[in-house]
Design a protein around this motif. Structure first.
Motif: not given
Lengths: 245, 779
Positions: B753-779
């Motif tokens: 249950l403790t992990y579930a709380i963290v997993a939900v937070m991580e899921f939100r984090k994944i949703q927020k990862v912008p698509m240009n992240e990959a491009l930015k680092n490839a510059e």
């Protein structure tokens, strides 16, 4: 053969002297000789362009000049000081005082502003150039309080150039500085490099695979398969503004 | 010029506020608690140590069957001691507890008034503060013993009863069912001589210089007093558990707290180390550029260490602040909940500051310095190329194509993050160990109470108070006469009563404190102890014995093992051979035929010292009954542990969960951050958030679940070992760490249950990862 020609041939007595540089990667069957004995001499204040296709060894040579990579044989001498003899600590001090680096990737610190990123370079020098003047020269004065992610690629590269130049290095090493930029921005950057070369008198060694850039250089070196195929001093160099590719 | 890199620090702190905040909260909580504990412990120890002089605590006491004459007192005092009357009566109260009532003392064992007033009238009483707390008695309440009533005027602490042991050889004190109190001299005199117990305390005129001298002096004194009066009991101060148990217990708690602090700090230091390591990986190009431009390794190490050290220092300083204010009170009350200590004065504790502030800071500094220095030894070029492996990977782990693609992807994530998962495993191992202790102890105590009630030798077991004159070595005649008198006095008509003899010896273990073993001499064909002694008699030269299962479990003894025990106060040792284990968890005991016990200790065949009985024995004078062992008496240990540790367990549970959340949050966050570019790229390729979460979160989930299962098993065995060590080193008696399998399920569910709380937070984090992240680092 005149004395200057002899010196030029072997690089002896030059500000930047590159002698018998060899470098290989891997061992046994997978061993690849990247540099097979490079001899060069670059005078103080000269703008040298290293040209060549991918894998020709130009970036490796630049890294060895900058002391961030080691050669298997030969030496680099800058202002009569051999970098190969220096221990890591001294080499760091040497880079700190005398060298500036510009890369294709700007490698700016994302949570520092433009001005602060340039200050990162200024911190390394006892007598840095004036930051405001540098910002004006680089035409990013109005962007000085922006973070890198608020800038265009060209502006970011200008900032990276500012960071390298602010400590007024003797040698500016540029590794494909326009590789990630469009035509117009690339020309702007080249113009800028030309300007600082003239204004501050730094020796510039630029690695590029863009053949057109050779026209603005004082000294052009063509590398292929780890060897110098051709090198010459450019008697009819043209301003960066007039380059076309 | 100040290093411009420092300007990043506040921004770095702001952008990573979640990470730094959780570590900060954990540090503040931990340091606050430990510092509060150490301050309270230190102050309490000073208060306790000073109480010996301040309240003139006795150097020992002896009990007599009748009042001593003035001549006898004078004769005893010629041995370099001053003797004080310290008699008491014991009154069973209507609330089911027993109150030991003394006359208020003003010379020896002085009383500390904690609240209210000392009694002034005959019907007034001041009672022990902790006993009052445990029985919800307040000032102004009336205590009723049936025949008498008292009004409570004050709450006190008796300096010679910091631990409320009713009998000195009890395994544990019981501050719920036993308390002490003082009344006025007039009220005390109103008790009849039959009700009174004649106890005398002594104080040496010149204190013995050390323990050996104290022991020798006490041994000489017992002989000298024995020549003047007939002793019923003789207890020098250093053997008095009511006085010394508290001091000894304080030390062991302190070591546990310091160990807890250092373990968590080391884990947090590694978490910081991994976090910084990850940041370095993320910023490899920039670091390469800075190094190429001339920044020294030292400057960068310093730069990356600033934030962890600032957070640690701030956590330590604020933690100490909380320790000195809020937590000190909490910890002080924990002590007051366990012990009947005198008035407390906070003492500034430099050692606590060193342990909770300076040491954590240096542990953090050293671990981070080691990790960072090692990481930053790579060349500028390696940073520029993002080639941060110290050793070249020789082979890629091949995963067969039969493994579904998603599974292979997840396995790659696990391989890539193995150092993070290793740290996660260690963190979960530690958090689960705390959780097992916190959630397990109440169950262990419940089990113990249940088992002991089903495992009594007999519903009533009476230990008779045998006059010391029976064992007189000097006069056999005197001994025989005393024996006859005693036998007559303790005869009973109760048909279920079965006499047994008993003797106590002490263990000779080198690794832990010596503790008492009760040797039972059992009648032939006993109805209560079903051991067939016929097989062992004779063939072992009279040394073959059965031992209780509690004794066997605690000292890991098996049939065939030999045991050496010693006399408590003398150097004599005895060897026994274990013939069998008798299922009895109530005490560390040894069983042998009554005749055998009499023979070994030269007590004769008629000697007996107690009764097993089915029903209560009512026809023996209570003065001859030393103690009654029934289920109530045997569950004292667990009851007291429950009272004194109950609230601590909730704290331990909460703290375990906090560590669990912090570690899982930080480390799974790292996995996501490390893969931000790949996550971004998979988004560009068209993967949905759910699919990406299945790849990245599920990989971490698999590792969490695996770690949970494996660590619960490891922790169980670890706890068995730790619990045995605690029992061996700091507790007499034996409680087995026995828990239901449902506890493991509860722990697992809590963790998930403790992990579930963290997993939900991580899921939100994944949703927020912008698509240009990959491009930015490839510059």
């Amino acid at each position: 053969m005149t004395a200057r020609r002899i010196c030029e041939k072997w690089g002896e007595g030059m500000f930047l002297e590159i002698k018998g540089i060899r470098k290989s990667f891997g061992e046994g069957d997978s061993r690849v000789d990247v540099l097979k004995g490079i001899d060069l001499g670059i005078e103080k204040g000269e703008f040298c362009v290293l040209l060549g296709p991918s894998g020709s060894g130009k970036s490796t040579l630049l890294n060895i000049i900058g002391g961030i990579d080691h050669s298997d044989a030969g030496y680099i001498s800058i202002n009569h000081e051999k970098t190969g003899d220096m221990k890591e600590k001294k080499l760091t001090q040497y880079r700190r005082k005398h060298l500036g680096y510009i890369f294709q990737m700007y490698n700016l610190i994302p949570n520092l502003t433009v001005r602060e990123n340039i200050e990162v370079g200024a911190y390394l020098s006892d007598e840095p150039l004036d930051i405001d003047e540098m910002l004006h020269t680089l035409a990013i004065y109005e962007h000085q309080y922006k973070l890198p992610n608020q800038l265009s690629g060209g502006q970011q590269q200008r900032t990276a150039i500012g960071r390298a130049l602010i400590k007024n290095p003797d040698i500016l090493l540029c590794d494909e500085p326009t590789g990630a930029l469009d035509y117009r921005t690339s020309k702007e950057i080249l113009k800028l490099i030309e300007t600082v070369n003239q204004k501050y008198g730094n020796t510039i060694v630029m690695v590029t695979h863009n053949d057109a850039i050779k026209a603005m250089a004082d000294y052009v070196v063509h590398l292929k398969d780890g060897m110098i195929r051709k090198s010459y001093r450019n008697e009819n160099k043209i301003p960066a503004q007039e380059l076309n590719w | 010029m100040r290093n411009p890199l420092n300007k990043r620090l506040p921004r770095e702190l702001k952008s990573e506020v979640g990470k730094y905040l959780v570590i900060f909260v954990l540090l503040v909580t931990l340091i606050g608690f430990v510092s509060g504990f150490l301050i309270a412990d230190g102050s309490m120890r000073i208060t306790y140590d000073e109480s010996f002089e301040k309240y003139n605590i006795e150097d020992g006491y002896f009990d007599l069957s009748k009042e001593m004459t003035e001549n006898q007192k004078t004769a005893i005092e010629t041995n370099g001691v001053t003797v004080y009357e310290n008699g008491y009566v014991e009154e069973p109260l209507e609330n089911g507890s027993t109150l030991r009532i003394f006359q208020n003392r003003d010379e020896v064992d002085r009383v500390c008034l904690m609240e209210g007033m000392f009694p002034d009238e005959e019907d007034e009483i001041a009672i022990d503060r902790m006993y009052a707390d445990n029985n919800q008695v307040e000032i102004g309440d009336i205590l009723n013993s049936g025949s008498r009533k008292w009004k409570v005027t004050g709450l006190v602490a008796l300096s010679d009863y910091s631990a409320l042991f009713s009998k000195n050889n009890d395994t544990m004190f019981d501050a719920v069912k036993f308390g002490v109190a003082v009344v006025t001299p007039k009220a005390f005199d109103s008790f009849s001589t039959k009700e009174k117990n004649y106890r005398y305390s002594w104080v040496y005129d010149t204190k013995p210089a050390n323990e050996t001298e104290e022991n020798d002096t006490a041994e000489n004194l017992i002989k000298a007093i024995g020549k003047v009066v007939t002793l019923e009991a003789f207890v020098p101060q250093y053997q008095n558990q009511a006085i010394h148990f508290t001091g000894e217990d304080m030390g062991s708690d302190r070591s546990m707290m310091i160990a807890l602090l250092y373990i968590v700090i080391v884990i947090l230091a590694f978490v910081f180390g991994i976090t910084i390591s990850n940041t370095i990986t993320k910023e490899a190009n920039t670091i390469g550029t800075l190094r190429a431009s001339g920044y020294t390794r030292g400057e960068l190490v310093k730069h990356y260490m600033v934030l962890p050290m600032v957070v640690t220092a701030a956590g330590a300083v604020i933690g100490n602040g909380i320790g000195y204010t809020v937590m000190e009170d909490v910890c002080k009350n924990m002590y007051y909940g366990s012990y009947s200590l005198t008035k407390y004065k906070t003492t500034v504790n430099a050692e606590a500051f060193l342990i909770t502030t300076v040491s954590p800071f240096f542990i953090m500094l050293l671990i981070n310095l080691a990790i960072l220095s090692s990481k930053l030894t790579l060349s500028p070029l390696q940073f520029l190329r993002r080639d941060l492996r110290r050793r070249k990977q020789k082979r890629t782990i091949r995963l067969g194509n039969k493994i579904p693609f998603f599974s292979r992807f997840r396995l790659r994530i696990i391989f890539q993050n193995r150092s993070n998962y290793l740290m996660l495993f260690i963190g979960i191992l530690f958090a689960n160990l705390l959780l097992l202790f916190g959630m397990g102890l109440p169950i262990v105590l419940d089990h113990y109470q249940e088992n002991i009630q089903q495992n009594l030798i007999s519903p009533y077991q009476y230990m008779l108070r045998v006059p010391t004159s029976i064992l007189s070595e000097e006069s056999k005649v005197k001994s025989l006469l005393s024996m006859m008198e005693f036998s007559r006095a303790v005869e009973t008509d109760n048909e279920t009563a079965e006499a047994f003899s008993a003797y106590s010896l002490n263990t000779t273990s080198e690794i832990c404190d010596s503790e008492e073993i009760l040797l039972y001499g059992i009648q032939d064909n006993s109805r209560y102890v079903s051991i067939d002694f016929s097989k062992i008699e004779g063939d072992k030269g009279g040394n073959g014995v059965y031992i209780s299962s509690a004794y066997a479990d605690k000292y890991q003894l098996r049939p065939g093992d030999s045991i050496t025990l010693k006399e408590k106060y003398k150097g004599d040792t005895y060897k026994f051979c274990v013939e069998g284990i008798y299922d009895y968890i109530g005490a560390l005991a040894m069983f042998m035929p009554k005749a055998q016990l009499g023979q070994i200790f030269d007590m004769g065949n008629d000697y007996f010292s107690g009764y097993f009985s089915e029903t209560e024995i009512t026809d023996i004078n209570s003065k001859y009954i030393g103690s009654v062992i029934d289920s109530d008496a045997l569950t004292k240990v667990s009851r007291q542990l429950d009272v004194s540790m109950g609230s601590v367990m909730y704290l331990v549970d909460g703290f375990a969960m906090l560590i669990f959340i912090v570690l899982i949050y930080l480390l799974s966050k790292l996995v996501i951050e490390k893969n931000a570019q790949s996550i971004s790229m998979t988004k560009i390729l068209g993967y949905r958030n759910g699919e990406i979460s299945r790849l990245y979160i599920l990989a971490t989930s698999v590792m969490v679940v695996l770690s949970m299962v494996v660590t619960i098993v490891i922790d169980y065995y670890l706890m068995l070992w730790i619990f045995r060590q605690i029992m061996l080193r700091s507790m007499s008696g034996w409680i087995q760490f026995e828990v239901d399998s449902s506890l493991f399920i509860k722990m697992f569910v809590t963790g998930i249950l403790t992990y579930a709380i963290v997993a939900v937070m991580e899921f939100r984090k994944i949703q927020k990862v912008p698509m240009n992240e990959a491009l930015k680092n490839a510059e």
